[in-house]
Design an enzyme around this catalytic site. Structure first.
Site, mmCIF file in Angstrom:
data_model
loop_
_atom_site.group_PDB
_atom_site.id
_atom_site.type_symbol
_atom_site.label_atom_id
_atom_site.label_comp_id
_atom_site.label_asym_id
_atom_site.label_seq_id
_atom_site.Cartn_x
_atom_site.Cartn_y
_atom_site.Cartn_z
ATOM 1 N N HIS A 194 3.116 10.781 1.625
ATOM 2 C CA HIS A 194 4.139 10.140 2.465
ATOM 3 C C HIS A 194 5.565 10.314 1.933
ATOM 4 O O HIS A 194 6.496 10.517 2.695
ATOM 5 C CB HIS A 194 3.843 8.649 2.604
ATOM 6 C CG HIS A 194 2.452 8.353 3.068
ATOM 7 N ND1 HIS A 194 2.037 8.586 4.352
ATOM 8 C CD2 HIS A 194 1.369 7.859 2.412
ATOM 9 C CE1 HIS A 194 0.752 8.246 4.478
ATOM 10 N NE2 HIS A 194 0.323 7.811 3.312
ATOM 11 N N GLU A 249 0.536 8.411 -2.826
ATOM 12 C CA GLU A 249 1.533 7.953 -1.846
ATOM 13 C C GLU A 249 2.735 8.894 -1.811
ATOM 14 O O GLU A 249 3.270 9.197 -0.746
ATOM 15 C CB GLU A 249 1.982 6.524 -2.152
ATOM 16 C CG GLU A 249 0.881 5.476 -1.956
ATOM 17 C CD GLU A 249 0.352 5.427 -0.522
ATOM 18 O OE1 GLU A 249 1.161 5.416 0.411
ATOM 19 O OE2 GLU A 249 -0.886 5.413 -0.342
ATOM 20 N N HIS A 297 0.854 -1.185 0.000
ATOM 21 C CA HIS A 297 0.000 0.000 0.000
ATOM 22 C C HIS A 297 0.895 1.241 0.000
ATOM 23 O O HIS A 297 0.717 2.142 -0.788
ATOM 24 C CB HIS A 297 -0.915 -0.033 1.231
ATOM 25 C CG HIS A 297 -1.834 1.148 1.357
ATOM 26 N ND1 HIS A 297 -2.797 1.251 2.314
ATOM 27 C CD2 HIS A 297 -1.919 2.292 0.638
ATOM 28 C CE1 HIS A 297 -3.457 2.402 2.175
ATOM 29 N NE2 HIS A 297 -2.932 3.048 1.176
#
Ligand SMILES: *[C@@H]1O[C@H](CO)[C@@H](O)[C@H](O)[C@H]1NC(C)=O
Ligand SMILES: *[C@@H]1O[C@H](CO)[C@@H](O)[C@H](O)[C@H]1NC(C)=O
Ligand SMILES: *[C@@H]1O[C@H](CO)[C@@H](O)[C@H](O)[C@H]1NC(C)=O
Length: 250
Positions: free
Chosen positions: A117, A113, A66
Site C-alpha cells: 500500500h 503494508e 492495520h
C-alpha cells in the site's frame, strides 16, 4: 467534533492537496490506476488472533491500526524495499498503535503494508517516504481516535450489536459512513464477529464516505489477492440482518 477533526487534518497536510494533482500525472501508469481514496483500516486484535487460530500474547484491548491503504492500486513499486531504519524513531508508537498482533516484532506487517500500500500512497508528496507514510498513518489514527468514538456511543466489547448501531456511532462522530467488516458466523452459530473498521479520506485528508463506486467494484474483483499470514479475505462487509458480536479480550 467533526469540524474540529476536519480542521486538524486539513492543516496538517494542506501541502499535499496543492501538489497532489501535479504528482498524479507524472506518476500514475496504466498498470496502477490512479487511486482516489485513502483508507485508514483499524482491526480488532481479538478477532485477528481468532482468525489466525493463534493464542496471542497480551492482546491489545483497543482497535489497532492495520494499515493506510489506497483504493484501486496495490504493489506499485516492487523495487522500493522496506527499510526498518527509516522508522526507528517511531518504534514506540508503531509497536503500541500499529503492532503486528500475531508477532512481537511488527516489522513483517510494516514491510507488507509498505510494499502493498505504501508504495502506491507515495504518489502524494506528503507520503513519499517510508517515514512520512508511517507517521501519517499514526497521525491519522490518533486524530480519528476510533476507540473513544465507539466508547462514547456505548459500543463496548463483550456485547452484541446490530451493525447499524456501530455504523451510526461512526456516522455521528465523523459524519461519514465507515466500511465495517465481520467474520461470518461459524458453523452452527448465527452471530458474526466484528473484525475491521475502515475510515476513508480524500487525497487531501478530508473524511469521506467509504462507499464503493461501481467502477471500483469492477477493479476490486480483478485484483490479484496477495495473502498475508492472516487471510483477510475471510472478512466480509458485515451482514445487516445478523447480530454482531464484539468479542472481549479474555
Ligand atoms: C521505485 O522505487 C525506486 C527505489 O526507491 C525508485 O528509485 C524509483 O524511482 C521508483 N519507481 C517509480 C516508478 O516510482
Ligand atoms: C525486528 O525485526 C527487524 C527486521 O528483521 C530487525 O532489524 C529488528 O532488530 C527487530 N527488532 C527487535 C526489537 O527485535
Ligand atoms: C455520506 O453518507 C451519508 C449517509 O448516507 C450522507 O448523509 C452524506 O451526505 C454522505 N456524504 C458525502 C460527502 O457523500
Amino acid at each position: 467534533m467533526e469540524n474540529t477533526l476536519r480542521y486538524i487534518l486539513l492543516v496538517t497536510c494542506s501541502l499535499c492537496a496543492i501538489h497532489s494533482s501535479f504528482m498524479d500525472s507524472s506518476w500514475s501508469t496504466k498498470k496502477h490506476p490512479e487511486w482516489k481514496k485513502l483508507i485508514l483500516t483499524h482491526h480488532w486484535p481479538v478477532t485477528v488472533c481468532k482468525m489466525a487460530e493463534q493464542k496471542c500474547q497480551e492482546i491489545p484491548n483497543y482497535w489497532t491500526l492495520h494499515g493506510l491503504w489506497t483504493d484501486r492500486s496495490q504493489m506499485c513499486n516492487n523495487s522500493w524495499h522496506f527499510d526498518y531504519d527509516e522508522i526507528k524513531d517511531m518504534l514506540a508508537d508503531m509497536n503500541k498503535w500499529w503492532p503486528d498482533v500475531l508477532h512481537p516484532n511488527g516489522s513483517q506487517l510494516w514491510k507488507h503494508e509498505w510494499q502493498k500500500h505504501g508504495t502506491c500512497a507515495a504518489t502524494l508528496p506528503c507520503l513519499n517516504t517510508q517515514h512520512k507514510y508511517f507517521s501519517k498513518g499514526l497521525a491519522l489514527y490518533a486524530s480519528v481516535n476510533l476507540n473513544s468514538a465507539l466508547e462514547k456511543f456505548g459500543i463496548k466489547p463483550a456485547n452484541t450489536y446490530k451493525v447499524e448501531e456501530i455504523e451510526n456511532a461512526v456516522l455521528n462522530v465523523y459524519g461519514v459512513v465507515a466500511k465495517i467488516q465481520c467474520l461470518p458466523p461459524q458453523q452452527g452459530e448465527d452471530v458474526q464477529i466484528l473484525g475491521q473498521i475502515e475510515i476513508c479520506f480524500t487525497k487531501d485528508f478530508n473524511l469521506q464516505n467509504c462507499t464503493v463506486e461501481p467502477e471500483d467494484e469492477l477493479l476490486l474483483t480483478k485484483k490479484t489477492n496477495m495473502k498475508w499470514r492472516v487471510s483477510y479475505e475471510e472478512l466480509h462487509v458485515c451482514d445487516k440482518l445478523l447480530n454482531t458480536y464484539y468479542p472481549p479480550v479474555q
